[in-house]
Design a protein around this motif. Structure first.
Motif, PDB file in Angstrom:
ATOM      1  N   SER A  41     -83.079 -50.728 -69.840  1.00  0.00           N
ATOM      2  CA  SER A  41     -82.967 -49.303 -70.194  1.00  0.00           C
ATOM      3  C   SER A  41     -84.159 -48.847 -71.017  1.00  0.00           C
ATOM      4  O   SER A  41     -84.589 -47.692 -70.933  1.00  0.00           O
ATOM      5  CB  SER A  41     -81.676 -49.036 -70.973  1.00  0.00           C
ATOM      6  N   GLN A  85     -78.343 -44.225 -67.701  1.00  0.00           N
ATOM      7  CA  GLN A  85     -77.195 -45.127 -67.786  1.00  0.00           C
ATOM      8  C   GLN A  85     -76.036 -44.400 -68.482  1.00  0.00           C
ATOM      9  O   GLN A  85     -74.890 -44.549 -68.099  1.00  0.00           O
ATOM     10  CB  GLN A  85     -77.572 -46.391 -68.560  1.00  0.00           C
ATOM     11  N   ASP A 170     -80.703 -46.167 -63.538  1.00  0.00           N
ATOM     12  CA  ASP A 170     -80.355 -47.157 -64.545  1.00  0.00           C
ATOM     13  C   ASP A 170     -78.850 -47.447 -64.505  1.00  0.00           C
ATOM     14  O   ASP A 170     -78.058 -46.667 -65.028  1.00  0.00           O
ATOM     15  CB  ASP A 170     -80.768 -46.648 -65.934  1.00  0.00           C
ATOM     16  N   GLU A 171     -78.506 -48.523 -63.879  1.00  0.00           N
ATOM     17  CA  GLU A 171     -77.100 -48.965 -63.766  1.00  0.00           C
ATOM     18  C   GLU A 171     -76.174 -47.860 -63.278  1.00  0.00           C
ATOM     19  O   GLU A 171     -75.078 -47.674 -63.810  1.00  0.00           O
ATOM     20  CB  GLU A 171     -76.593 -49.523 -65.106  1.00  0.00           C
TER      21      GLU A 171
HETATM   22 MG    MG Z   1     -79.184 -50.752 -70.018  1.00  0.00          MG
END
Ligand code: MG
Ligand code: ADP
Lengths: 249, 482
Positions: A41, A85, A170-171
């Protein structure tokens, strides 16, 4: 499209990125995997221009431009997009007007005519249908009171509307059930073109069943420690991060 | 630039209306006395009852003390150091038509976005333009007269319609009401008068634009609006002043009277000079008494205000709900930045049966400002079936500012329904970063968030002015970044 060389970055005097190098060409999909806290991240935030992080060394070049010298909004206008995220809630501002501001800022930057609310609504509803989302998404306030899964889908909706050259997710798959995952993957696949690129940060190889990457990277302690073909993700899932031992991390 | 820096710049935004017009004026010497009051009355050629009203007020004022209970500290005001009358020389003679307005005055108002020409940008809006102590022009007067609507300066009304003025002036805010209202009653110089006769729906928006130009001049305007049975009017006031190092006193009184089934919508966009952004020096002391009386059954008075200027704002537009089933509303956005202080809110006094009131107050504080909501909802013994809904929201920008709410509720009737909601929020760096990551500039992001926060209030403004108000908040953001 994106070249990152020996990137070092710190936050509050703690070095997180410790010499990260990565090279992404147009048309490619890259996956970045790695244990919690390895700095994934952080990489995303640094590339987006979060000034809580300080870049101490290294370069990042996006389409020939020095990415790190640009303001966050300039990066977006150049075609960089990061799906957060943890997307941020903005009460009082509805999705449609938020996205219209963003889309028109980009259009203006590209020398295109701005869209009026009606024209924009047509575009937005088309994307909403495509992503199999409830039409009321347009009228709801940005991420406000959204479930975790809805927030992630909203990021993908934004991506679909803004049509970036380089998207970093991001995820985005975390916390999605299998149906939502399929929809998100569909959205991403639709965006795959010869002239753009995608970076998927993920924990799980299951996303990679739906979005097949060209290259998989494993990140550990602020660096890319191993890169390989898509099979690397499977290997990682099987053997866990013990794999990292073998690469001397 | 960091978001935090942008927030600071937002707080230090420039005042756009700080220019001073070079217009020859005729001003009294500083100071206040019975003689000055007699001179004001004489200069305005008033009927004797007006002089009497002024003198009664003045004598009462001498017995009063300046109030200091609000949360707005300021240095003492020297009332002998204020000019109580200042008028452009060119405004002395009566205008045969709007074409006769002095070009400099016309230019001033045009620069402020208030063209004194009918059918211009704000077509469909009649304007009364007040410069320092006097009204310099009123548009659409003739057209309105055909409908029976009277819209003119209060000075003119005193001469043309003395019986109406005598009947209603001081009937809502008596000359004994409070320190600043009493001072106003003694020395007020001009303002607007509106009279809507029975059954008439005023065919256009009415508005008054107040401009203070001369240094050390107090502006004491007086507005009186009377809506007879089954009539309707929507009225808007706007205000600006040049930048001076000294504080200027603005102590206005506004009185509204709504008779049976009449509706008055009163909107304010207040943007007086707020003082130097860094030192807080100068700026307007905006100490205003605004009150409406819902006299008739089913009458309705609705206050909407967007308060963005002034060094200190101290005002509580209120409704006296006397008629059964009458309705009072208060919608407010108060923005304070730098060293501004605002103490504003409303009073809803329920006397009649089944009376209803709604209060929506939005406070935005930035910089080192102080923003207070102060309200009173009072339900009397007689007000069976009365209902109130109150919502107070505060938004903080940065972490050096202050917001407080002081809601007072006094319920004397057992079946009254009173609801109160409150919230506090912040524009966070995370929100701004998120917007910027989508290509939206900090300015636009802040504008969108603030507009979203104020939506419930802006919706209440007449459409022509909702745009103006949105722009005004936009102007506050303009040039504040980059
Ligand atoms: Mg992360
Ligand atoms: N504000 C912060 N102050 C100090 N350390 C932080 C801060 N934010 C993140 N970190 C640390 O940075 C490291 C990397 O975090 P992150 O980039 O979120 O990892 P990942 O996304 O790979 O899980 C972690 O050790 C985390 O604790």
């Amino acid at each position: 499209m994106l070249t990152i060389q020996n990137l070092h970055a710190k936050i509050e005097d703690k070095e997180i990125l410790k010499g990260l190098t990565l090279n992404i060409k147009a048309g490619e999909v890259h996956a970045i995997m790695g244990p919690n806290g390895s700095g994934k991240s952080t990489l995303a935030k640094v590339l987006t221009g979060d000034d809580n992080y300080e870049v101490t060394k290294g370069t990042a070049t996006f389409e020939g431009k020095d990415l790190l010298s640009l303001e966050p909004e300039e990066r977006a206008l150049e075609g960089f997009f990061m799906a957060f995220q943890y997307p941020v809630e903005i009460p009082g501002v509805n999705n449609a007007s938020f996205l219209r501001m963003a889309a028109n800022a980009r259009r203006k930057h590209a020398g295109l005519e701005e869209l009026d609310p009606l024209e924009f609504n047509d575009l937005l509803q088309e994307k909403i249908r495509f992503l199999d989302m409830n039409p009321d998404f347009a009228d709801r306030n940005v991420n406000f009171g959204f479930s975790g899964g809805e927030k992630k889908r909203n990021e993908i909706l934004q991506m679909a509307v803004l049509n970036p050259k380089l998207a970093l997710l991001d995820e985005t798959d975390s916390g999605l059930d299998i149906d939502a995952l399929r929809i998100v993957a569909n959205g991403v696949n639709k965006l795959r073109r010869d002239n753009n690129a995608i970076i998927l940060i993920t924990h799980y190889q299951r996303l990679l069943n739906y979005i097949v990457p060209d290259i998989v990277h494993i990140m550990h302690d602020g660096r890319i420690v191993k890169s390989g073909p898509k099979e690397l993700a499977l290997e990682l899932e099987e053997r866990g991060y013990e794999l990292l031992q073998n690469v001397g991390a | 630039m960091s978001s935090t820096q942008a927030l600071q710049d937002f707080a230090a935004r420039e005042y756009k209306f700080g220019f001073r017009s070079d217009i020859e004026t005729e001003s009294f010497a500083k100071g206040l006395s019975e003689e000055v009051i007699r001179k004001i009355s004489e200069a305005k050629d008033e009927p004797p009852f007006m002089l009497e009203f002024r003198l009664k007020a003045y004598r009462h004022w001498l017995t009063m003390e300046e109030p200091h209970w609000s949360e707005t500290p300021y240095a003492p005001i020297d009332y002998q150091d204020v000019i109580y009358y200042s008028a452009p020389k060119a405004a002395k003679k009566k205008l045969a038509s709007l074409d006769d307005v002095d070009p400099e005055l016309r230019k001033t108002f045009e620069k402020l976005g208030v063209p004194l020409i009918e059918q211009k940008r704000l077509a469909g809006v009649a304007v009364d333009a007040v410069f320092d102590s006097v009204s310099v022009a009123t548009t659409y007067k003739e057209k309105l007269k055909k409908e029976g609507v009277i819209f003119c300066s209060i000075s003119e009304a005193m001469q043309e319609y003395p019986e109406l003025v005598q009947k209603y002036l001081g009937s809502v805010v008596p000359y004994t009401d409070n320190f600043f209202a009493t001072l106003n009653s003694a020395v007020f110089t001009d303002g607007s008068f509106v009279f809507i006769p029975k059954g008439v729906r005023c065919p256009m928006e009415l508005s008054t634009y107040f401009r203070i130009n001369t240094e050390n001049t107090g502006q004491f305007e007086r507005t009186l609006i009377v809506a007879e049975d089954n009539s309707y009017v929507s009225y808007l006031e706007g205000c600006t002043a040049p930048k001076f190092d000294s504080n200027q006193l603005h102590a206005a009184v506004v009185e509204l009277v709504a008779l049976e089934n009449a509706e008055i919508k009163y909107s304010t966009v207040q943007n007086w000079f707020a003082g130097d952004p860094e030192t807080g020096k100068g700026g307007i002391f905006n100490f205003v008494t605004k009150r409406g009386k819902c006299l008739g059954k089913k009458s309705k008075i609705s206050w909407t205000q967007v308060e963005t200027g002034s060094a200190i704002t101290w005002k509580y537009p209120s409704c006296l709900l006397l008629g059964d089933e009458s309705v009072g509303e208060f919608y407010s956005v108060a923005l304070t930045a730098n060293r501004q202080q605002a103490d504003t809110g409303t009073k809803m006094i329920h006397v009649g049966k089944n009376t209803k009131s709604t209060i929506v107050a939005k406070g935005i504080s930035a910089g080192q400002s102080n923003n207070n909501y102060r309200g009173l909802v009072s339900i009397m013994k007689s007000a069976s079936g009365a209902r109130n809904f109150t919502q107070c929201d505060s938004m903080l920008i940065g972490d050096k500012c202050n917001a407080n709410t002081f809601p007072l509720i006094d319920v004397q009737h057992p079946n009254a329904q009173v609801e109160h909601e409150a919230s506090t929020s912040k524009i966070s760096d995370d929100q701004l970063f998120y917007c910027r990551s989508r290509g939206i500039s900090t300015e636009d992001a802040m504008g969108a968030i603030i507009n979203g926060f104020c939506k419930d209030v802006f919706r209440e403004l007449p459409t022509e002015f909702a745009v103006e108000a949105t722009k005004l908040l936009g102007i506050k953001l303009e040039n504040s970044v980059g």
